[in-house]
Design a protein around this motif. Structure first.
Motif, PDB file in Angstrom:
ATOM      1  N   UNK A   1     -10.128  -1.422  21.565  1.00  0.00           N
ATOM      2  CA  UNK A   1     -11.119  -0.653  21.430  1.00  0.00           C
ATOM      3  C   UNK A   1     -12.528  -1.348  21.007  1.00  0.00           C
ATOM      4  N   UNK A   2     -12.167  -1.972  20.543  1.00  0.00           N
ATOM      5  CA  UNK A   2     -13.532  -2.217  19.942  1.00  0.00           C
ATOM      6  C   UNK A   2     -14.068  -3.370  20.451  1.00  0.00           C
ATOM      7  N   UNK A   3     -13.335  -4.838  21.625  1.00  0.00           N
ATOM      8  CA  UNK A   3     -13.357  -4.911  22.693  1.00  0.00           C
ATOM      9  C   UNK A   3     -14.426  -4.439  23.672  1.00  0.00           C
ATOM     10  N   UNK A   4     -13.738  -3.483  23.769  1.00  0.00           N
ATOM     11  CA  UNK A   4     -14.845  -2.135  25.216  1.00  0.00           C
ATOM     12  C   UNK A   4     -15.750  -1.598  24.765  1.00  0.00           C
ATOM     13  N   UNK A   5     -15.804  -0.910  23.332  1.00  0.00           N
ATOM     14  CA  UNK A   5     -17.710  -0.801  23.004  1.00  0.00           C
ATOM     15  C   UNK A   5     -18.663  -1.585  23.133  1.00  0.00           C
ATOM     16  N   UNK A   6     -17.994  -3.279  22.711  1.00  0.00           N
ATOM     17  CA  UNK A   6     -18.746  -4.087  22.979  1.00  0.00           C
ATOM     18  C   UNK A   6     -19.466  -4.199  23.696  1.00  0.00           C
ATOM     19  N   UNK A   7     -18.882  -4.568  24.825  1.00  0.00           N
ATOM     20  CA  UNK A   7     -18.537  -4.987  25.803  1.00  0.00           C
ATOM     21  C   UNK A   7     -20.135  -4.120  27.068  1.00  0.00           C
ATOM     22  N   UNK A   8     -19.416  -2.935  26.948  1.00  0.00           N
ATOM     23  CA  UNK A   8     -20.604  -1.604  26.645  1.00  0.00           C
ATOM     24  C   UNK A   8     -21.362  -1.003  26.429  1.00  0.00           C
TER      25      UNK A   8
ATOM     26  N   UNK B   1     -13.930  12.847   6.994  1.00  0.00           N
ATOM     27  CA  UNK B   1     -14.409  14.552   7.889  1.00  0.00           C
ATOM     28  C   UNK B   1     -14.262  14.221   9.315  1.00  0.00           C
ATOM     29  N   UNK B   2     -14.166  15.705   9.766  1.00  0.00           N
ATOM     30  CA  UNK B   2     -14.095  15.316  11.367  1.00  0.00           C
ATOM     31  C   UNK B   2     -15.682  15.215  12.149  1.00  0.00           C
ATOM     32  N   UNK B   3     -16.952  15.679  10.811  1.00  0.00           N
ATOM     33  CA  UNK B   3     -18.265  15.927  11.816  1.00  0.00           C
ATOM     34  C   UNK B   3     -17.497  14.304  11.628  1.00  0.00           C
ATOM     35  N   UNK B   4     -18.263  13.515  10.356  1.00  0.00           N
ATOM     36  CA  UNK B   4     -18.268  11.884  10.361  1.00  0.00           C
ATOM     37  C   UNK B   4     -17.691  11.214  11.242  1.00  0.00           C
ATOM     38  N   UNK B   5     -16.211  11.415  12.175  1.00  0.00           N
ATOM     39  CA  UNK B   5     -15.619  11.123  13.074  1.00  0.00           C
ATOM     40  C   UNK B   5     -17.028  11.851  14.557  1.00  0.00           C
ATOM     41  N   UNK B   6     -17.486  12.294  14.294  1.00  0.00           N
ATOM     42  CA  UNK B   6     -18.145  13.313  15.931  1.00  0.00           C
ATOM     43  C   UNK B   6     -19.699  12.196  15.985  1.00  0.00           C
ATOM     44  N   UNK B   7     -19.704  12.329  14.902  1.00  0.00           N
ATOM     45  CA  UNK B   7     -21.133  11.635  14.529  1.00  0.00           C
ATOM     46  C   UNK B   7     -20.985   9.946  15.330  1.00  0.00           C
ATOM     47  N   UNK B   8     -19.953   9.281  15.698  1.00  0.00           N
ATOM     48  CA  UNK B   8     -20.145   8.078  15.759  1.00  0.00           C
ATOM     49  C   UNK B   8     -20.253   8.076  17.187  1.00  0.00           C
ATOM     50  N   UNK B   9     -20.292   7.103  17.498  1.00  0.00           N
ATOM     51  CA  UNK B   9     -20.684   6.291  19.540  1.00  0.00           C
ATOM     52  C   UNK B   9     -19.701   5.497  19.645  1.00  0.00           C
ATOM     53  N   UNK B  10     -19.193   5.444  19.659  1.00  0.00           N
ATOM     54  CA  UNK B  10     -17.695   4.990  20.097  1.00  0.00           C
ATOM     55  C   UNK B  10     -16.266   5.095  18.912  1.00  0.00           C
TER      56      UNK B  10
END
Ligand code: GYE
Length: 330
Positions: A46-53, A321-330
């Motif tokens: 998943x990391x690699x896919x986010x990096x490519x994007x 927290x769920x908010x921490x996850x929601x606030x992220x871009x990948x």
């Protein structure tokens, strides 16, 4: 700048008597686009896919680039072949994430002779060849590993378990890659420091969920007496957890096996919120904007930072927290 493009344009003029100026793409003439050849490792995580994007989103035509993207499918040979093709095409800049640290000397010499700047992203190249590339953008993998072992030391102390015998399983990333070398070395040093920490198994999971599941299942055939599983990325952590749950182990860090992971991708953090990954050390894949900045500086002839480390944090199952996850871009 773009020899090929100029040749093609001359041909068009000759054949069709085309008298128009070169085509305009979103205000940038095609002739002025910066041609970048990018050789990516693959799509193993998943990391690699986010990096490519992130890189594709930064190096767009609108932003002044023509991006030639090549996926090496986890083979160094494919990366070398792609870089050689970029050199032959006379690109303005070569970008690549070296699958392993060694074996790049000759191809980098070729790029240097052709006067093409090379930017290394994500993973590093062995020390000693710094003169053969222009800049590095990525993470400090040893530092990431250090964060993980320090958290473990503090966590065990809080639980009053720091003097107890600790049985550790270690699932490594692709052998010879810089994230594997850095993250492994931090753990091995910590094991040397703690006489009560025992490495019960060390296997390569190749940064994939499937391989980690396979090696963890084999380890569990031999022993289920495990306190910590140190996985070198989220895919591996998920594979190891699949295998442990199948074997009836409790993977909740609070009262079961302590699973440590790296990357902090969305999926990894969801497992962390569930308590199944006790600690996830972030490895930030969003390198596109940094790359854009360095390439533009190079084009203007400005000096560039030889090494750019990306800012990174960490998440544990007790504070996420769920908010921490929601606030992220990948
Ligand atoms: O941790 C892993 C990926 O090189 C930092 O490669 C990268 C690593 C990342 O496959 O998920």
């Amino acid at each position: 700048m773009k020899k090929l493009f100029v040749m093609a344009l001359c041909l068009l003029v000759l054949l069709g008597g085309c008298t128009q100026d070169s085509q305009q793409v979103s205000g940038v003439s095609e002739e002025d686009l910066i041609v970048v050849g990018f050789s990516q490792v693959g799509a193993e995580s998943e990391w690699r896919v986010a990096n490519t994007e992130s890189i594709k989103a930064a190096l767009t035509e609108d932003n002044g680039y023509e991006l030639i993207y090549e996926d090496a499918r986890q083979e160094q040979e494919n990366q070398i072949r792609a870089i050689r093709t970029f050199i032959q095409r006379g690109v303005d800049c070569i970008v690549f994430s070296p699958i392993v640290e060694t074996g790049w000397n000759s191809i980098l010499q070729e790029a240097k002779q052709a006067n093409i700047p090379v930017i290394v992203i994500d993973r590093y190249i062995e020390p000693g060849v710094e003169g053969l590339y222009t800049a590095y953008i990525g993470s400090d993998f040893y530092q990431e590993g250090e964060k993980a072992v320090q958290w473990l030391e503090e966590h065990l102390e809080k639980q009053g378990r720091d003097k107890e015998h600790l049985r550790i399983v270690h699932i490594q990333g692709t052998l010879g890659s810089s994230p594997q070398i850095g993250r492994t070395s931090a753990l091995e040093k910590a094991i040397e420091r703690h006489a009560n920490w025992e490495l019960v198994a060390q296997e390569c999971g190749d940064f994939t969920r499937a391989k980690a599941y396979e090696v963890m299942s084999a380890i569990l055939q031999k022993t289920t007496d495990i306190d910590v599983v140190y996985c070198e990325n989220d895919g591996e952590a998920l594979g190891a957890i699949d295998a442990m749950e199948e074997a009836g182990l409790n993977c909740h860090g609070s009262d079961g096996v302590i699973v440590i992971s790296f990357d902090a991708t969305r999926m990894g953090l969801e497992y962390c919120l569930e308590g199944k990954i006790a600690l996830d050390v972030e490895c930030n894949p969003l390198q596109g904007p940094y790359l854009d900045k360095i390439i533009k500086q190079l084009q203007k002839g400005e000096p560039v930072e030889p090494i750019t480390y990306i800012e990174e944090t960490q998440f544990d199952c007790f504070t996420i927290t769920q908010e921490m996850i929601d606030g992220r871009d990948y």
